[in-house]
Design a protein around this motif. Sequence first.
Motif, mmCIF file in Angstrom:
data_model
loop_
_atom_site.group_PDB
_atom_site.id
_atom_site.type_symbol
_atom_site.label_atom_id
_atom_site.label_comp_id
_atom_site.label_asym_id
_atom_site.label_seq_id
_atom_site.Cartn_x
_atom_site.Cartn_y
_atom_site.Cartn_z
ATOM 1 N N SER A 36 0.865 -1.184 0.000
ATOM 2 C CA SER A 36 0.000 0.000 0.000
ATOM 3 C C SER A 36 0.898 1.229 0.000
ATOM 4 C CB SER A 36 -0.892 0.038 1.241
ATOM 5 O OG SER A 36 -1.824 -1.007 1.205
ATOM 6 N N ALA A 71 -4.963 6.471 6.062
ATOM 7 C CA ALA A 71 -4.215 5.294 6.514
ATOM 8 C C ALA A 71 -5.159 4.318 7.223
ATOM 9 C CB ALA A 71 -3.075 5.711 7.434
ATOM 10 N N ILE A 75 -5.151 0.765 5.299
ATOM 11 C CA ILE A 75 -4.015 -0.048 5.718
ATOM 12 C C ILE A 75 -4.355 -0.796 6.994
ATOM 13 C CG2 ILE A 75 -1.625 0.072 6.576
ATOM 14 C CD1 ILE A 75 -1.255 2.393 4.550
ATOM 15 N N TYR A 79 2.135 1.413 9.675
ATOM 16 C CA TYR A 79 2.484 2.063 8.414
ATOM 17 C C TYR A 79 3.506 3.155 8.690
ATOM 18 C CZ TYR A 79 -1.014 5.462 10.061
ATOM 19 O OH TYR A 79 -1.724 6.350 10.804
ATOM 20 N N VAL A 81 4.778 7.113 7.517
ATOM 21 C CA VAL A 81 4.461 8.367 6.823
ATOM 22 C C VAL A 81 5.776 9.102 6.582
ATOM 23 C CG1 VAL A 81 3.256 10.587 6.968
ATOM 24 C CG2 VAL A 81 2.186 8.513 7.895
ATOM 25 N N ILE A 100 2.179 7.546 2.432
ATOM 26 C CA ILE A 100 1.731 6.565 3.432
ATOM 27 C C ILE A 100 2.112 5.200 2.874
ATOM 28 C CG2 ILE A 100 -0.206 5.584 4.700
ATOM 29 C CD1 ILE A 100 -1.762 8.166 4.151
ATOM 30 N N GLY A 102 2.471 1.063 3.641
ATOM 31 C CA GLY A 102 2.053 0.003 4.539
ATOM 32 C C GLY A 102 2.012 -1.341 3.848
#
Length: 111
Positions: A36, A71, A75, A79, A81, A100, A102
Motif C-alpha cells: 500500500s 491510513a 491499511i 504504516y 508516513v 503513506i 504500509g
Amino acid sequence: MDCIFCKIAAGEIPANEVYRDEAAVAFRDLNPQAPSHILVIPTRHIASLADIAEVDADEAGRLLRVVAEVAADNITGGYRVVTNIGADAGQSVPHLHFHILGGRPFGWPPG
Ligand code: 5GP
Ligand code: ZN
C-alpha cells in the motif's frame, strides 16, 4: 503552473484516488514502494513541508488528519508516513505530499 500534483488535484490528470475533499486529495502512487503506497496532497500548491507556514494552522492540521484517516481506511497494521523535502532527501515532485506506506515491515533507520 506546470505541476503534476496540481493537475491531479484539479482532475486534469487521472489518478487512482482513495480520498478527496475541498482541501486534500489522496491517491495511489504510480510506482509503489510497498503493497500500500498512497500519497496525500493539499489541493493548494505548497512546495514542501518547509513551506507549511504558507497555510493557516487549521488547514495544516486538517491535512494531517486526512493522512491518519486515509491510513486507517486503507491499511491494516502499522504504516510509515514520509515527506521528502528537497532533492537531497529524494523529493522529485515539488508539491507537498505525504507518502503513506504500509503492508510490509520497514527497517529503522531508513537509510
Ligand atoms: P517524492 O520522490 O517527490 O517524495 O515522491 C513523488 C512520488 O510521486 C513518487 O513516489 C512517484 O512514484 C509519484 N508520482 C510521480 N508522478 C506521479 C503521477 O503522475 N501519478 C501518481 N499516482 N504518482 C506519481
Ligand atoms: Zn502543485
